[in-house]
Enzyme design. Structure first.
Site, PDB file in Angstrom:
ATOM      1  N   LYS A  39       0.811  -1.215   0.000  1.00  0.00           N
ATOM      2  CA  LYS A  39       0.000   0.000   0.000  1.00  0.00           C
ATOM      3  C   LYS A  39       0.844   1.265   0.000  1.00  0.00           C
ATOM      4  O   LYS A  39       0.405   2.306  -0.493  1.00  0.00           O
ATOM      5  CB  LYS A  39      -0.946   0.020   1.211  1.00  0.00           C
ATOM      6  CG  LYS A  39      -2.074  -0.970   1.073  1.00  0.00           C
ATOM      7  CD  LYS A  39      -3.159  -0.678   2.084  1.00  0.00           C
ATOM      8  CE  LYS A  39      -4.376  -1.538   1.777  1.00  0.00           C
ATOM      9  NZ  LYS A  39      -5.499  -1.219   2.655  1.00  0.00           N
TER      10      LYS A  39
ATOM     11  N   LYS B 143      -5.141  -8.617  -6.969  1.00  0.00           N
ATOM     12  CA  LYS B 143      -6.379  -8.751  -6.215  1.00  0.00           C
ATOM     13  C   LYS B 143      -7.316  -7.603  -6.549  1.00  0.00           C
ATOM     14  O   LYS B 143      -6.877  -6.464  -6.693  1.00  0.00           O
ATOM     15  CB  LYS B 143      -6.024  -8.769  -4.721  1.00  0.00           C
ATOM     16  CG  LYS B 143      -6.910  -7.978  -3.786  1.00  0.00           C
ATOM     17  CD  LYS B 143      -6.452  -8.109  -2.343  1.00  0.00           C
ATOM     18  CE  LYS B 143      -6.690  -6.819  -1.560  1.00  0.00           C
ATOM     19  NZ  LYS B 143      -8.086  -6.481  -1.341  1.00  0.00           N
TER      20      LYS B 143
ATOM     21  N   LYS C  29     -10.459  -2.154  -3.293  1.00  0.00           N
ATOM     22  CA  LYS C  29     -11.112  -0.841  -3.279  1.00  0.00           C
ATOM     23  C   LYS C  29     -10.151   0.228  -3.736  1.00  0.00           C
ATOM     24  O   LYS C  29     -10.498   1.127  -4.475  1.00  0.00           O
ATOM     25  CB  LYS C  29     -11.551  -0.483  -1.857  1.00  0.00           C
ATOM     26  CG  LYS C  29     -12.671  -1.319  -1.322  1.00  0.00           C
ATOM     27  CD  LYS C  29     -13.300  -0.582  -0.133  1.00  0.00           C
ATOM     28  CE  LYS C  29     -14.188  -1.511   0.664  1.00  0.00           C
ATOM     29  NZ  LYS C  29     -13.440  -2.238   1.706  1.00  0.00           N
TER      30      LYS C  29
HETATM   31  P1  ATP Z   1      -8.254  -1.673   0.409  1.00  0.00           P
HETATM   32  O1  ATP Z   1      -7.655  -1.922  -0.942  1.00  0.00           O
HETATM   33  O2  ATP Z   1      -8.564  -0.231   0.689  1.00  0.00           O
HETATM   34  O3  ATP Z   1      -7.503  -2.361   1.515  1.00  0.00           O
HETATM   35  P2  ATP Z   1     -10.030  -3.877   0.207  1.00  0.00           P
HETATM   36  O4  ATP Z   1     -10.664  -4.048  -1.111  1.00  0.00           O
HETATM   37  O5  ATP Z   1      -8.861  -4.748   0.535  1.00  0.00           O
HETATM   38  O6  ATP Z   1      -9.682  -2.351   0.371  1.00  0.00           O
HETATM   39  P3  ATP Z   1     -10.920  -4.159   2.919  1.00  0.00           P
HETATM   40  O7  ATP Z   1     -11.995  -3.379   3.581  1.00  0.00           O
HETATM   41  O8  ATP Z   1      -9.497  -3.876   3.259  1.00  0.00           O
HETATM   42  O9  ATP Z   1     -11.135  -4.033   1.333  1.00  0.00           O
HETATM   43  O10 ATP Z   1     -11.174  -5.703   3.147  1.00  0.00           O
HETATM   44  C1  ATP Z   1     -12.391  -6.235   3.675  1.00  0.00           C
HETATM   45  C2  ATP Z   1     -12.354  -7.747   3.580  1.00  0.00           C
HETATM   46  O11 ATP Z   1     -12.437  -8.142   2.200  1.00  0.00           O
HETATM   47  C3  ATP Z   1     -11.068  -8.363   4.119  1.00  0.00           C
HETATM   48  O12 ATP Z   1     -11.407  -9.534   4.833  1.00  0.00           O
HETATM   49  C4  ATP Z   1     -10.289  -8.724   2.883  1.00  0.00           C
HETATM   50  O13 ATP Z   1      -9.409  -9.812   3.093  1.00  0.00           O
HETATM   51  C5  ATP Z   1     -11.404  -9.080   1.915  1.00  0.00           C
HETATM   52  N1  ATP Z   1     -11.000  -8.891   0.521  1.00  0.00           N
HETATM   53  C6  ATP Z   1     -10.603  -7.720  -0.033  1.00  0.00           C
HETATM   54  N2  ATP Z   1     -10.325  -7.881  -1.330  1.00  0.00           N
HETATM   55  C7  ATP Z   1     -10.547  -9.200  -1.615  1.00  0.00           C
HETATM   56  C8  ATP Z   1     -10.439  -9.990  -2.805  1.00  0.00           C
HETATM   57  N3  ATP Z   1     -10.046  -9.452  -3.945  1.00  0.00           N
HETATM   58  N4  ATP Z   1     -10.745 -11.300  -2.736  1.00  0.00           N
HETATM   59  C9  ATP Z   1     -11.153 -11.857  -1.563  1.00  0.00           C
HETATM   60  N5  ATP Z   1     -11.276 -11.175  -0.407  1.00  0.00           N
HETATM   61  C10 ATP Z   1     -10.986  -9.858  -0.430  1.00  0.00           C
HETATM   62 MG    MG Z   2      -7.677  -4.374   2.274  1.00  0.00          MG
END
Ligand code: ATP
Ligand code: MG
Length: 332
Positions: free
Chosen positions: A112, A195, A198
């Site tokens: 990040k 992956k 967000k």
């Molecule tokens: P950011 O990129 O800002 O960290 P994020 O998409 O990773 O956002 P989070 O709120 O950090 O979202 O994660 C929430 C949950 O979703 C966590 O348990 C994380 O492991 C899961 N998660 C996030 N992205 C994925 C993905 N691509 N596939 C499976 N699980 C995911």
């Molecule tokens: Mg995350």
């Protein structure tokens, strides 16, 4: 009943398909078997810059989406992280038993902070895994439903719980990550090596649950595949197609071999058209339910107030115990 705990960031308004398949579906399932605590982690969100107005709106929107996805306030405790001050309080304690080198090994920070350069990253981003340790330990959680990207942080949680217990006496339950292998990492539709995320994904490769159905359809139809024509699950050779099959299979309950068989001799276009229809069928009622919760802020606020109260009762007890073990003089 064993305890479950997890959190999700309100960073961008809509949750994406990776959040739903990797995490939220498991939250819903664990309500049936666990004493489950789920929270919108606004303290984590501010590790990256947030506009205050957006943060407030996105926090409500996140809670509404969790309810729309199937969290039932009668069967789980849903709350906002900042409503329970014990998170920040135990977070500090955990900072003080974590090694600097140990924290430096967290790959999420490396990933990040890489974008803006490590010198522009906040100290909060660096220590957020340690706050996450506190999040989990406060509830004496046994199971932590998360995606693959969080595995290392759950390992850190176990290490710190064990360290605290050894130094100060048994205080914290050692948690285990609850990761469902098939959906632990959903990939960006435009970049099936990364992956879906967000903050990191290109908007074209990110399936937001609150996108207009037409947008969702278009994103699926323009997903990156490969130059063959065969629909086959093979993550090494065909990551794009495999990702689409995983999504299809999880949303419909059809097995991947069954999907491979039914698309034999058909092209990627057919798979994408059908998957787009499956997605639209899924997101349409989801969007409606989310809107219903947003349109009734009193109900939403009351669910969150009750959730915070239930969460605080548990968190306060654990924090008091930890403070006592540490040798803090009790306030009279
Ligand atoms: P950011 O990129 O800002 O960290 P994020 O998409 O990773 O956002 P989070 O709120 O950090 O979202 O994660 C929430 C949950 O979703 C966590 O348990 C994380 O492991 C899961 N998660 C996030 N992205 C994925 C993905 N691509 N596939 C499976 N699980 C995911
Ligand atoms: Mg995350």
């Amino acid at each position: 009943r064993p305890r479950a705990l997890s959190g999700i960031q309100p960073t961008s308004g809509s949750f994406h398909l990776g959040n739903y398949l990797g995490a939220i579906r498991q939250y819903v399932a664990l309500q049936e078997t666990h004493d489950a605590f789920y929270m919108v982690v606004d303290l984590h969100a501010i590790t990256m810059p947030q506009d205050p107005k957006d943060l407030r709106a996105n926090t409500r929107l996140s809670a509404a989406q969790l309810l729309a996805a199937g969290l039932d306030p009668e069967r789980c405790t849903l709350f906002i992280q900042s409503h329970v001050p014990e998170h920040a309080q135990l977070g500090w304690v955990m900072n003080c038993i974590t090694g600097f080198g140990e924290a430096s090994r967290m790959t999420q920070f490396k990933d990040k902070s890489a974008k803006g350069g490590v010198n522009n990253a906040t100290v909060g981003l660096f220590t957020y895994p340690i706050l996450q340790v506190a999040d989990i330990l406060l509830y004496q959680a046994n199971a932590v439903p998360v995606g693959e990207d969080q595995r290392q942080h759950i390992e850190l949680t176990r290490d710190l719980a064990e360290r605290f217990n050894q130094r100060f006496g048994p205080t914290f339950t050692l948690p285990a990550a609850h990761i469902v292998k098939e959906v632990a990492k959903i990939y960006d539709l435009q970049d099936p090596a990364s992956k879906m995320s967000k903050s990191a994904s290109s908007p074209k490769g990110l399936i937001n649950l609150l996108d207009e159905p037409k947008v969702t359809e278009k994103k699926i139809k323009s997903a990156v595949t490969d130059t063959e024509a065969e629909i086959r699950f093979d993550t090494a050779e065909k990551p794009g197609v495999s990702n689409l099959l995983t999504i299809y299979s999880t949303l419909t309950g059809e097995s991947i071999p069954a999907l491979e068989a039914s698309y034999e001799g058909k092209g990627y276009g057919a798979l994408k058209t059908d998957l787009a229809a499956v997605m639209v069928d899924f997101v349409t009622p989801f969007r409606q339910r989310t809107q219903e919760y947003l349109d009734d802020p009193e109900t939403l606020d009351s669910i969150l107030a009750k959730g915070a109260e239930k969460a605080r009762a548990v968190a306060a007890e654990t924090l008091a115990q930890a403070y006592d073990r540490l040798g803090f003089l009790p306030a009279k």
